[in-house]
Scaffold this motif. Structure first.
Motif, PDB file in Angstrom:
ATOM      1  N   TRP A 186       8.151  -4.087  13.468  1.00 44.75           N
ATOM      2  CA  TRP A 186       8.079  -3.905  12.014  1.00 44.75           C
ATOM      3  C   TRP A 186       6.714  -3.358  11.599  1.00 44.75           C
ATOM      4  N   LYS A 187       5.671  -3.889  12.212  1.00 43.46           N
ATOM      5  CA  LYS A 187       4.313  -3.470  11.861  1.00 43.46           C
ATOM      6  C   LYS A 187       4.114  -1.986  12.155  1.00 43.46           C
ATOM      7  N   TYR A 188       4.493  -1.568  13.357  1.00 45.16           N
ATOM      8  CA  TYR A 188       4.308  -0.158  13.726  1.00 45.16           C
ATOM      9  C   TYR A 188       5.275   0.750  12.978  1.00 45.16           C
ATOM     10  N   GLY A 189       6.482   0.238  12.705  1.00 42.73           N
ATOM     11  CA  GLY A 189       7.448   1.034  11.947  1.00 42.73           C
ATOM     12  C   GLY A 189       6.961   1.322  10.540  1.00 42.73           C
ATOM     13  N   ILE A 190       6.453   0.282   9.865  1.00 43.32           N
ATOM     14  CA  ILE A 190       5.929   0.450   8.508  1.00 43.32           C
ATOM     15  C   ILE A 190       4.724   1.388   8.514  1.00 43.32           C
ATOM     16  N   MET A 191       3.870   1.261   9.538  1.00 44.43           N
ATOM     17  CA  MET A 191       2.693   2.114   9.636  1.00 44.43           C
ATOM     18  C   MET A 191       3.106   3.587   9.756  1.00 44.43           C
ATOM     19  N   ILE A 192       4.113   3.869  10.591  1.00 48.63           N
ATOM     20  CA  ILE A 192       4.582   5.247  10.768  1.00 48.63           C
ATOM     21  C   ILE A 192       5.186   5.792   9.481  1.00 48.63           C
ATOM     22  N   ILE A 193       5.977   4.965   8.799  1.00 45.62           N
ATOM     23  CA  ILE A 193       6.611   5.414   7.553  1.00 45.62           C
ATOM     24  C   ILE A 193       5.556   5.753   6.502  1.00 45.62           C
ATOM     25  N   VAL A 194       4.547   4.879   6.383  1.00 47.29           N
ATOM     26  CA  VAL A 194       3.488   5.125   5.404  1.00 47.29           C
ATOM     27  C   VAL A 194       2.734   6.411   5.732  1.00 47.29           C
TER      28      VAL A 194
END
Length: 425
Positions: free
Chosen positions: A290-298
């Motif tokens: 979740w952490k890396y996914g949100i970072m990529i989306i942002v």
């Protein structure tokens, strides 16, 4: 249709070189970002030689021993012991194979009578190690189960060590080699192993039965310096194997008196064990995703907004052209489709540029991006990277660009002809 679209893109590149170049560069940077992330992730988790069975392997790297059951905090952590491996893991019935390794650290390797000594890592293993990890042999073969059981001092070395000590790969087979001043015989030479292969990486391999320290078994001793790899017939067997391990741990706990052995949720699959770098430090896998996914989306939202603004600017400059096309009968859908097709071609151009940029970044920043868990730098090779990685990254940016282009294209297509001819949006 394709020829017409490409011609239109070439015209736009000549007519609006700055905006088109920024659009392509924005796409390329987004592609490069995703590619670097996915390539590094692929290199750390995919099945490739010699760790070809990562997807169906389980690992036990740590153990926790509670010294007094009445005081749960009176505990120590370490690698598993050989006694534990022989009591719990070797007897397992469900797996295809179980291997135990011992990290012996840096040792001095030389040939008898030679002045040169090579300081190199030594990994002590059992015979099933060669079943679970598939090495490419340049010459010779591994030590056998019979060799292991008898404790014969045979060794497998990597190509770089063979060439340094013997000058040639084939010349090393059957020759004596001294490991920390103990005589061994070279039985095989394998290709150099990538540092991302944490469990298979070393430069010299020998049976742990040939080493008194690694082969020491003390009844009831749970703490040691061994690592256990369990190869399942299929990942569907993971839960069955974990249940069998839990029964084995429960059984030996009945013999430990006031002490208690805990495996803290192990055996782990490959992705889970990556987050268990230390015995008492574990990052939840779902939380990490979740952490890396949100970072990529942002990170991707920024180029998406910028590309949308650039597309809007390009559309404003083409209002007159699109107005003329509407006056000659072009429908709103045809105009939107034309713009999306042009954007698709620009995305492909940016994608190819981004592919090159991603490998350039990996080369220039390898000391940072390709750093292993223990601080060493790994190397990239073709077997690590699947073409799927590039297509996934390209699809990400294609969707990104289409979404950023659709709204401006739709607005322009729905602008009245009179306003279009007067360049009023």
């Amino acid at each position: 249709m394709i020829k017409k679209t490409i011609g239109q893109v070439i015209y736009q590149l000549r007519n609006q070189p700055l905006l088109s170049a920024i659009t392509i560069l924005g796409t390329a940077l987004a592609i490069a970002l995703i590619m670097v992330i996915l390539i590094v992730y692929q290199a750390k988790t995919a099945d490739y030689a010699p760790e070809v069975n990562r997807s169906r392997s389980l690992y036990v790297k740590w153990e926790r021993t509670v010294y007094d059951k009445k005081e749960p905090n009176s505990a120590g952590h370490s690698r598993p012991s050989l006694w534990m491996a022989k009591e719990v893991f070797y007897p397992l019935k469900t797996p295809e194979a179980v291997c135990v390794t011992y990290e012996a650290g840096e040792v001095l390797v030389s040939t008898p009578g030679a002045d040169e000594e090579v300081n190199t890592p030594l990994l002590l293993t059992d015979a099933d190690f060669w079943k679970i990890y598939q090495f490419h042999y340049l010459s010779g073969k591994p030590f056998t189960q019979a060799d292991f059981q008898s404790g014969i001092k045979k060794a497998v070395i990597v190509e770089s060590v063979a060439r340094r000590l013997y000058g040639d790969v084939d010349a090393a087979i059957g020759k004596p080699v001294q490991i920390n001043f103990t005589d061994y015989t070279v039985c095989g030479v394998v290709e150099n192993v990538n540092r991302f292969c944490e469990f298979a990486w070393s430069e010299v391999y020998a049976p742990y039965s040939s080493n008194a320290i690694a082969n020491k078994v003390e009844a009831g001793e749970t703490q040691g310096n061994h690592i256990i790899t369990i190869l399942a017939h299929s990942s569907d067997d993971f839960e069955k194997i974990r249940n069998e391990v839990a029964r084995g741990v429960a059984q030996i706990n009945t013999t430990l008196g006031e002490r208690e052995l805990q495996l803290m949720g192990q055996p782990d699959n490959f992705r889970t064990q990556l987050n268990r770098k230390f015995a008492n430090s574990y990052e939840n896998l779902d939380a990490a995703y979740w952490k890396y996914g949100i970072m990529i989306i942002v990170i991707l939202l920024v180029p998406a907004i910028n590309l949308s603004g650039l597309t809007h600017t390009r559309m404003r400059r083409r209002l007159e052209e699109l107005g003329i096309r509407k006056s000659f009968g072009a429908t709103q859908g045809e105009l939107v489709w034309q713009v999306l097709n042009e954007n698709f071609v620009l995305t492909l151009i940016g994608g190819m540029l981004g592919l090159g940029l991603s490998y350039l970044c990996l080369w220039l920043m390898s000391d940072w991006l390709l750093q292993t868990a223990w601080g060493a730098t790994a190397t990239m090779n073709v077997s690590m990277v699947s073409p799927v990685v590039f297509f996934v990254a390209l699809c990400f940016c294609l969707v990104l660009n289409l979404l950023s282009a659709y709204i401006p294209a739709w607005r322009v297509a729905h602008t009245p002809i009179v306003d279009s001819l007067n360049q009023k949006l």
